[in-house]
Structures are given as C-alpha cells and as structure tokens.
Design an enzyme around this catalytic site. Structure first.
Site, PDB file in Angstrom:
ATOM      1  N   ASP A 117      -4.350   0.806   3.286  1.00 44.97           N
ATOM      2  CA  ASP A 117      -4.478  -0.135   2.180  1.00 44.97           C
ATOM      3  C   ASP A 117      -4.058  -1.507   2.675  1.00 44.97           C
ATOM      4  O   ASP A 117      -3.069  -1.626   3.409  1.00 44.97           O
ATOM      5  CB  ASP A 117      -3.588   0.284   1.005  1.00 44.97           C
ATOM      6  CG  ASP A 117      -4.095   1.519   0.283  1.00 44.97           C
ATOM      7  OD1 ASP A 117      -5.308   1.802   0.356  1.00 44.97           O
ATOM      8  OD2 ASP A 117      -3.283   2.195  -0.370  1.00 44.97           O
ATOM      9  N   ASP A 136     -10.688   2.289  -2.907  1.00 42.09           N
ATOM     10  CA  ASP A 136      -9.977   2.427  -4.184  1.00 42.09           C
ATOM     11  C   ASP A 136     -10.730   1.717  -5.304  1.00 42.09           C
ATOM     12  O   ASP A 136     -10.848   2.238  -6.415  1.00 42.09           O
ATOM     13  CB  ASP A 136      -8.559   1.862  -4.079  1.00 42.09           C
ATOM     14  CG  ASP A 136      -7.693   2.597  -3.078  1.00 42.09           C
ATOM     15  OD1 ASP A 136      -7.967   3.783  -2.796  1.00 42.09           O
ATOM     16  OD2 ASP A 136      -6.742   1.971  -2.572  1.00 42.09           O
TER      17      ASP A 136
END
EC number: 3.4.23.36
Length: 156
Positions: A117, A136
């Site tokens: 991320d 995501d």
C-alpha cells in the site's frame, strides 16, 4: 463476460505496474515517504498483512494464505454469480474491477507476504494515517457497482 475479463486485466496491470514503479523504481520501500502533492497526496509505504486498514494482521504465515484463499473465493463467487446472466455492461465492468483488484492484492501476498500500500491522502486539516493502493480502490468501486447495478431479474 469478455468485458469483465478485459476490465479485470486492465485493473490488475494498472495495480501491479503502479506498485512496481512507486515501490521499487522510485524506491519507496527504502525512502518510506514521498511527498507528491502534500498534504493531499503522499506516497507512504505500508506493507499490509491484514485486510483493509490492517485488520486481522498478525504476522502469521497461515493468515497470509487464508487471505489469499478468501480473495480467490470471492473472485470465483463473483464469476459464478454473474455467469450466464444478461446484465448491463456496467455490471461486467464492476465485476472486473472487483476481480482485478482482488487478484492484484493476491499477487502481492504470494510474492511479498503482504500487500504493498502506498497511496495516502489527507485533506482539510484531517490527517489520514492509512495507505491504500489501486487494487483497494478497484475492489471498493467494483463492490459498490455490483450492489447498485446488478439486476435481480436477469434481464437487460
């Protein structure tokens, strides 16, 4: 079904390419933070071993494979659910977003043991401590799209 497959491929490639460029080519995994348009957009490295916001992260090798299996099961479930149905193109695109994003995060878990991320956004005096990635975003958009646009009567 072709539209779903094409959308999933595009999302998967965009996710993996963005992770490669930002995390490895720009060396975010070493630098940890890169200001892009502070505070609105910052690249902030986070290896997520859990699900959204790090929930269920426990550094367990078993949890890694449970989350891989879960993402694959959800992807297969979406394919099973939509198979043979006549749906508007937006439904196939939504399914592709969800599946492409899920598979992008699966690859990270398999290769690195955690999801890479790096996107962090804050605004208006509110500091967001969490990072996320293109996969995501795609999973969220896909899930919302399936809820909003899937017809129950299998018609166009």
């Amino acid at each position: 079904m072709r539209l779903l497959a094409l959308t999933a491929l595009i999302i998967f490639v965009a996710d993996q390419l963005s992770k490669y460029v930002v995390v490895f080519h720009m060396r975010l995994h070493e630098r940890l933070t890169i200001d892009v348009l502070p505070p609105l957009l910052t690249f902030r490295m986070a290896w997520n071993e859990g699900i959204n916001f790090g929930l269920f992260a426990n550094s367990s090798g078993a949890m890694r494979w449970v989350l891989v299996a879960l993402a694959l099961a959800v992807s297969a479930g979406v394919l099973w659910w939509l198979r043979g149905q006549t749906q508007r193109p937006i439904v196939w695109v939504a399914g592709g977003f969800l599946i492409g994003g899920a598979l992008g995060n699966v690859i990270d878990r398999v290769l690195y043991g955690a999801v890479a991320d790096f996107l962090n956004m804050s605004c208006c005096g509110i500091h967001n401590p969490f990072s996320f990635n293109i996969a995501d975003i795609a999973i969220f958009i896909g899930a919302v799209g399936l809820v909003l646009f899937t017809s129950d009567n299998k018609t166009t």
